[in-house]
Design an enzyme around this catalytic site. Sequence first.
Site, PDB file in Angstrom:
ATOM      1  N   GLU A 204       0.836  -1.196   0.000  1.00  0.00           N
ATOM      2  CA  GLU A 204       0.000   0.000   0.000  1.00  0.00           C
ATOM      3  C   GLU A 204       0.867   1.241   0.000  1.00  0.00           C
ATOM      4  O   GLU A 204       2.070   1.160   0.232  1.00  0.00           O
ATOM      5  CB  GLU A 204      -0.923   0.005   1.224  1.00  0.00           C
TER       6      GLU A 204
ATOM      7  N   LYS B 119       2.493   4.599   1.347  1.00  0.00           N
ATOM      8  CA  LYS B 119       2.818   5.142   2.663  1.00  0.00           C
ATOM      9  C   LYS B 119       2.444   6.624   2.630  1.00  0.00           C
ATOM     10  O   LYS B 119       3.125   7.438   2.022  1.00  0.00           O
ATOM     11  CB  LYS B 119       4.304   4.963   2.962  1.00  0.00           C
TER      12      LYS B 119
ATOM     13  N   ASP C 269       1.955  10.340   3.662  1.00  0.00           N
ATOM     14  CA  ASP C 269       2.795  11.224   4.465  1.00  0.00           C
ATOM     15  C   ASP C 269       1.914  12.150   5.303  1.00  0.00           C
ATOM     16  O   ASP C 269       1.605  13.263   4.912  1.00  0.00           O
ATOM     17  CB  ASP C 269       3.701  12.031   3.530  1.00  0.00           C
TER      18      ASP C 269
ATOM     19  N   TYR D 227      -5.650   2.126   7.702  1.00  0.00           N
ATOM     20  CA  TYR D 227      -4.801   1.025   7.276  1.00  0.00           C
ATOM     21  C   TYR D 227      -4.636  -0.062   8.333  1.00  0.00           C
ATOM     22  O   TYR D 227      -3.734  -0.872   8.253  1.00  0.00           O
ATOM     23  CB  TYR D 227      -3.434   1.509   6.796  1.00  0.00           C
TER      24      TYR D 227
ATOM     25  N   LYS E 105      11.171   3.443   1.582  1.00  0.00           N
ATOM     26  CA  LYS E 105      11.138   4.904   1.494  1.00  0.00           C
ATOM     27  C   LYS E 105      11.792   5.353   0.199  1.00  0.00           C
ATOM     28  O   LYS E 105      12.924   4.974  -0.095  1.00  0.00           O
ATOM     29  CB  LYS E 105      11.907   5.512   2.680  1.00  0.00           C
TER      30      LYS E 105
ATOM     31  N   CYS F  70       9.002  45.740   5.457  1.00  0.00           N
ATOM     32  CA  CYS F  70       8.599  45.144   4.189  1.00  0.00           C
ATOM     33  C   CYS F  70       9.518  45.650   3.075  1.00  0.00           C
ATOM     34  O   CYS F  70       9.691  46.858   2.923  1.00  0.00           O
ATOM     35  CB  CYS F  70       7.146  45.516   3.892  1.00  0.00           C
TER      36      CYS F  70
ATOM     37  N   CYS G 289       7.422  48.064   0.621  1.00  0.00           N
ATOM     38  CA  CYS G 289       6.847  49.367   0.984  1.00  0.00           C
ATOM     39  C   CYS G 289       7.473  49.980   2.230  1.00  0.00           C
ATOM     40  O   CYS G 289       7.194  51.118   2.567  1.00  0.00           O
ATOM     41  CB  CYS G 289       5.335  49.233   1.186  1.00  0.00           C
TER      42      CYS G 289
ATOM     43  N   CYS H 298       3.496  41.896   6.188  1.00  0.00           N
ATOM     44  CA  CYS H 298       3.434  43.333   5.944  1.00  0.00           C
ATOM     45  C   CYS H 298       1.989  43.753   6.216  1.00  0.00           C
ATOM     46  O   CYS H 298       1.070  43.228   5.596  1.00  0.00           O
ATOM     47  CB  CYS H 298       3.809  43.642   4.501  1.00  0.00           C
TER      48      CYS H 298
ATOM     49  N   CYS I 197       0.405  48.225   0.220  1.00  0.00           N
ATOM     50  CA  CYS I 197       1.752  47.831  -0.199  1.00  0.00           C
ATOM     51  C   CYS I 197       1.718  47.378  -1.668  1.00  0.00           C
ATOM     52  O   CYS I 197       0.901  46.542  -2.041  1.00  0.00           O
ATOM     53  CB  CYS I 197       2.227  46.689   0.693  1.00  0.00           C
TER      54      CYS I 197
HETATM   55  S1  IVH Z   1       1.143   0.462   9.045  1.00  0.00           S
HETATM   56  C1  IVH Z   1       2.353  -1.908  12.623  1.00  0.00           C
HETATM   57  N1  IVH Z   1       0.406   1.521   6.744  1.00  0.00           N
HETATM   58  O1  IVH Z   1       4.078   5.300   8.597  1.00  0.00           O
HETATM   59  C2  IVH Z   1       2.138  -1.151  11.350  1.00  0.00           C
HETATM   60  N2  IVH Z   1       1.621   2.886   8.266  1.00  0.00           N
HETATM   61  O2  IVH Z   1       6.815   4.679   9.635  1.00  0.00           O
HETATM   62  C3  IVH Z   1       2.017   0.287  11.603  1.00  0.00           C
HETATM   63  N3  IVH Z   1       1.976   5.185   7.492  1.00  0.00           N
HETATM   64  O3  IVH Z   1       3.432   5.541  12.031  1.00  0.00           O
HETATM   65  C4  IVH Z   1       1.856   1.177  10.464  1.00  0.00           C
HETATM   66  N4  IVH Z   1       0.914   4.969   5.568  1.00  0.00           N
HETATM   67  O4  IVH Z   1       2.018   6.938  10.424  1.00  0.00           O
HETATM   68  C5  IVH Z   1       1.045   1.720   7.915  1.00  0.00           C
HETATM   69  N5  IVH Z   1      -0.329   2.329   4.694  1.00  0.00           N
HETATM   70  C6  IVH Z   1       0.295   2.518   5.863  1.00  0.00           C
HETATM   71  C7  IVH Z   1       0.860   3.775   6.200  1.00  0.00           C
HETATM   72  C8  IVH Z   1       1.524   3.907   7.419  1.00  0.00           C
HETATM   73  C9  IVH Z   1       1.585   5.798   6.360  1.00  0.00           C
HETATM   74  C10 IVH Z   1       2.776   5.818   8.557  1.00  0.00           C
HETATM   75  C11 IVH Z   1       2.233   5.653   9.948  1.00  0.00           C
HETATM   76  C12 IVH Z   1       3.336   5.010  10.748  1.00  0.00           C
HETATM   77  C13 IVH Z   1       4.540   5.326   9.928  1.00  0.00           C
HETATM   78  C14 IVH Z   1       5.606   4.279  10.149  1.00  0.00           C
END
Ligand code: IVH
Length: 649
Positions: free
Chosen positions: A111, A113, A115, A211, A295, A392, A395, A411, A416
């Site tokens: 899945e 990740k 942010d 998730y 990552k 600023c 102005c 500002c 301005c």
């Molecule tokens: S699973 C035990 N799934 O990534 C499993 N985490 O570095 C726990 N995160 O703290 C996390 N997308 O904030 C999982 N599809 C996803 C995610 C996800 C983002 C974040 C989450 C976690 C951090 C871990």
Amino acid sequence: MSSQKDIVSLRRKIQRHEYLYYVADSPEISDQEYDKLLKELQELEAAQPELITPDSPTQRVGGQPLSKFAAVVHQQPLYSLDNVFSPAELAEFDARVRKGLGADEVEYICELKIDGLAISLTYEQGLFTLGATRGDGKKGENVTENLRTVRSIPLRLPEPLDIVVRGEIYMKRSEFNRLEGFANPRNAAAGSLRQLDPRITAARNLDMFCYGVLAGQRTQEEGYQLISRLGFKLNPHRRICRGLAAVQAYVQEWASRRKELDYDMDGVVIKVNSIQDQQTLGFTTKFPRWAAAYKYAPEQAVTRLEAIDIQVGRTGALTPVARLTPVELNGVIVANATLHNADEIKRKDVRVGDEVLIQRAGEVIPEVVGTVRSPDGAGANRSSQFVFPRNCPACGAAVLKDTEDEAVWRCPNADCPARVRGALRHFVSKNAADIEGCGEQIVEQLHRAGLVKTPADFYYLQSADLLELERMGEKSVNNLLEAIERSKNAGLARILFGLGIRHTGQFVAAQLANKFHSIDKLLAASEAELAGTDGVGEVVARALYTALAAPELREILRRLQKAGVVLSDNREQVSDALSGQTFVLTGSLPTLSRGEAEALIKSRGGSVSSNVSKKTSFVLLGENPGSKYARAQKLGVPVIDEAAFKKML
Ligand code: IVH
């Protein structure tokens, strides 16, 4: 007097439409119809406040401010994930998992990740009772009231279950782009979630992908199907991958596809699908052994910092911009990057002449990460520290902060020249009045020549004035005047947005236009009436009320109206011809783009859905239609072409 039963069934109905809109992304009714239902409920509840329940959709607007967040001990800790950074490290992870399970090939679920920020949602007997941040994994903060304002989080489940669901709160990029002063969508999401006043959180349109669920399923995927059925929003891009090669392919695919998304992701999460296998593998003190985060390396480059300029935006925010020796960053030449604000420059101690590392996360503009090398290697010959201006640069006014702990200097001078030009640029931009061909340079020329000071001035330009400007021949003058003429029909919502009234982004502007239909009615509205608009909380209503009363704004509006700029909602004039009708579009239309067709439908009170069902009123058919056409025929849904569609309008 309406009965408790009426209120309950109205609530159910609204909950269903919230689900269709915010989670399933396939609304069945128009925004106006939704607003009407919500208003009806608000009125019923106002008459009988004893019938208000915590799961009522009216409770999403944000309750009373807190003085601080209470601590919450998590029932089960929120683990973080072990990171891998290369295909080789991913292969090592897979090897460890296979060894641990004594298997040749493992079924994973991959899945995105997201942010954002991890949170945990607790439901008791199906009622949302507690929402907490991750904190240190064992103890977080109680942010229940703020999470209530997130529309994709169900306040009540269809079954009276006791469960804990986990997921990521995030902010869409489009939402982030409306705000100022945050480094990236993640920080903006964190800042918005940790507001003591839930009404502010409510105005920020946060969203959530789930998730994880603590319940007795056989596989991770089954857990997802359960929470999906319960009405939670899941990211649609998850995929079951058998074996390492399939996982590597997924990781590669999303490294390039991440730009398609309207939210930031920083990698891929790989989880063993079988819950039994997850239990066999267990946890280290910090991480599950059955999952890993791949990552993506941010796109980075090193170049020289030539200068730091201060840009003044239309709201007065001073943004330091790094001028760089042009360098390539993933195929694009970059010459500017943001340094965010004064505190960031200080923290990073970057100085003119340094070699700096720049990076771009997702689609967001590049930022300076920090210094890699100062000119002499040791740093003795570095230029002096950057001194953030007290005045600023455009102005000369003394700059201020809104509140002590804010990072952004502003500002305060509404006249301005930099602010005025920023405001004019905003007014002519695509999502506002959309004066085509009126770019930054022309706005600057017009302003410099004293021809345009407020948005209204555009509509009083004479060709004789314009012909005197540099590089403006007869043809460009005519084109510009025609574009200005066309923009008179941009409609109330866009003009309101274009005026740059504080708190009035695209969404709020559209809501206001929907509700009041004309500028006269909007200007006559009381603070309470403004606050009764969906998406406008009390805080915004108060600011808006003051802004709308300002004589300067009133004068601009008067002159716009006098010049023939339409300040009423087109929707009202063209009636609700399509009210209550649901359309599904398939294939490409001969003259209309998809966006245009959707806008036309919505402007007439109709709604657009992505799936054909028995409830679909019409399928609008273009060339090379997809499977929706076949489905429409099967279900007996009427099919129309563009010509027939235009007649309906
Ligand atoms: S699973 C035990 N799934 O990534 C499993 N985490 O570095 C726990 N995160 O703290 C996390 N997308 O904030 C999982 N599809 C996803 C995610 C996800 C983002 C974040 C989450 C976690 C951090 C871990």
